[in-house]
Each structure stands twice: as structure tokens, then as C-alpha cells.
Design an enzyme around this catalytic site. Structure first.
Site: not given
Ligand code: IPE
Ligand code: IPE
Ligand code: MG
Length: 242
Positions: A21, A23, A69
Site C-alpha cells: 500500500d 503507491n 479496488n
Molecule cells: C489494500 O490497499 C489493497 C491493496 C494493497 C491491493 P487499499 O489502499 O485498497 O486499502 P484501504 O482502502 O486504504 O483500506
Molecule cells: C496500493 O497503493 C496499490 C493498490 C491498491 C492497487 P494505493 O494505490 O492504495 O496507494 P495509496 O494508498 O493511495 O497511497
Molecule cells: Mg491505499
């Protein structure tokens, strides 16, 4: 070849699962598009896998895309699917060339057909590997989705299940439960990841955003894991007797 620089005597977990998480926030801080964060995240994921297998880890599971997601803006999802289209085979090829078997965890029917084809072909290429090393990528994965699917499988077969049989019906059937679950990106939650399998996993949370979670950070998580006492419900005295 082992480039094990971590403390001698450290207990290496057999199975590490990672919630990758942060990115998006990593990219935002640098005024870059989220897609660049995902690209850097994917590269880091491969680096961490290489490092983990060098250390002697047997299984690496990474949470790449959750069922929730899939409700993100279509632009972001297209960027993620394009990463798979353009780089998955090359990147995963590097990992699988070590005899590592690939498994996709999740409901791939939620993903575009051409992406599913890439994932299935990559899996098939490793189907005959039996080195005992595995990499599992959770894509279109949600633990509640997985559990309900397994329940319905059992009902359809008219089966009354045991805990062991139920575990076999999950996407992770046949794999050991994760010993260590690492989440990057500051959040302290599981976000629908491996809810059945995590019953006795050690949890480790890092404030680092995923693209900046280094090999050294992974070493730190493993050293911390190694210091934990896993009692599985027993007393300390019972543990020392065995
Ligand atoms: C969890 O991250 C899912 C992945 C890393 C693939 P999210 O960014 O979706 O989580 P929440 O929404 O903050 O709980
Ligand atoms: C995790 O990073 C990867 C995926 C869920 C695809 P995020 O895209 O959730 O990154 P943040 O949490 O918004 O920084
Ligand atoms: Mg995230």
C-alpha cells in the site's frame, strides 16, 4: 546463492504476505501521476521477491488489487491493467526462472479477458515446477469473496467441511498460512486480505510507502518477526518443553 546479511540465527519465515500500500501517496508527494507510483511499486515488488527468495523464504504472497479496488476510477484501473499487459511476463519471468511456481489468487472473471489470458499463461508455464517455492499474486482478490465462494463450493458438493477441508477450498488451497504479513503505507488494517489464513500470522506495519520499502526494510521486518514468540494458544512453559 544466499546474500543473507541479516543477523545470524534469525528465523526466516516460510511464507511472507505483503499488503503493498502507498503507491498513490508516494507519487502524489512527488507530484507524479498515480500510475507512476504503481509502476515503481511493481518494480519494488519484484526486487523484494528476489531478496526474499535469496534469504530462503519459500512463499511470497502479494496483494496487488482487491475486489474493492475495482471500484476505483477506470483510468487508474486501465493503468494497472496496462502494467500487467506490458510488463507482467517479463518481470514475473525473472522470478519464476528460479523455479518459483506462480499462482494467481482471486476472482479473475472480474478482470479484462486479455489480462486474464496473460495471467493464466504465466501460471501454466510454471505449473509443473516442484521446488517448493511459490509466488502468489492476489488480483481481484477479497477475503470475504473467497470465503463465500468456498462456502458455496462446499454446499454445491453437498460437503460438510472441516477446518482443513475448508482451507483447501480457498484460493490458497495447499499453501501454508502466512507466517508474517507486512503492510506498508502507514495504515494499520488488513483491508480484506487473507482473513481466514491470517489467524496466527504475525503482523508488521511499516510507515513507508510501498515504492520506498527497501530490501533492508524487509530484513528489519524479518528480524522483528524472529523476536516474536508464537504461542498458538499455548503457554510459554508448554513451548519450552517441546
Ligand atoms: C489494500 O490497499 C489493497 C491493496 C494493497 C491491493 P487499499 O489502499 O485498497 O486499502 P484501504 O482502502 O486504504 O483500506
Ligand atoms: C496500493 O497503493 C496499490 C493498490 C491498491 C492497487 P494505493 O494505490 O492504495 O496507494 P495509496 O494508498 O493511495 O497511497
Ligand atoms: Mg491505499
Amino acid at each position: 546463492m544466499r546474500k543473507n546479511k541479516i543477523v545470524r540465527g534469525t528465523q526466516i519465515p516460510k511464507h511472507i504476505a505483503m499488503i503493498m500500500d502507498g503507491n498513490g501517496r508516494w507519487a502524489k508527494k512527488r507530484l507524479l501521476p498515480r500510475s507512476v507510483g504503481h509502476r515503481n511499486g511493481m518494480e519494488r515488488m519484484i526486487g523484494l521477491m528476489e531478496h526474499a527468495f535469496d534469504l530462503g523464504v519459500d512463499y511470497m504472497t502479494v496483494y496487488a488489487l482487491s475486489t474493492e479496488n475495482l471500484k476505483r476510477p477506470q483510468d487508474e484501473l486501465n493503468g494497472l491493467f496496462n502494467l500487467i499487459r506490458n510488463h507482467f511476463k517479463e518481470y514475473m519471468g525473472r522470478i519464476c526462472a528460479r523455479g518459483v511456481k506462480l499462482r494467481i489468487l482471486g476472482d479473475v472473471s472480474l478482470l479484462p479477458d486479455d489480462v486474464v489470458q496473460i495471467l493464466r499463461e504465466s501460471e501454466e508455464e510454471t505449473a509443473h515446477y516442484d521446488t517448493g517455492k511459490g509466488v502468489n499474486i492476489a488480483l481481484g482478490y477479497g477475503a470475504r469473496h473467497e470465503i463465500v465462494y468456498a462456502v458455496n463450493q462446499a454446499i454445491e458438493r453437498g460437503e460438510k467441511v472441516t477446518q482443513e477441508r475448508f482451507a483447501e477450498l480457498l484460493y490458497t488451497g495447499g499453501l501454508p498460512d502466512p507466517d508474517l504479513i507486512i503492510r506498508t503505507g502507514k495504515e494499520v488494517r488488513l483491508s480484506n486480505f487473507l482473513l481466514y489464513q491470517c489467524a496466527y500470522s504475525e503482523l508488521y506495519f511499516s510507515e513507508k510507502m510501498f515504492p520506498e520499502f527497501s530490501d533492508k526494510d524487509l530484513d528489519r521486518a524479518i528480524v522483528e518477526y524472529s523476536k516474536r514468540t508464537r504461542r498458538f494458544g499455548k503457554t510459554d512453559e508448554q513451548l519450552t518443553k517441546n
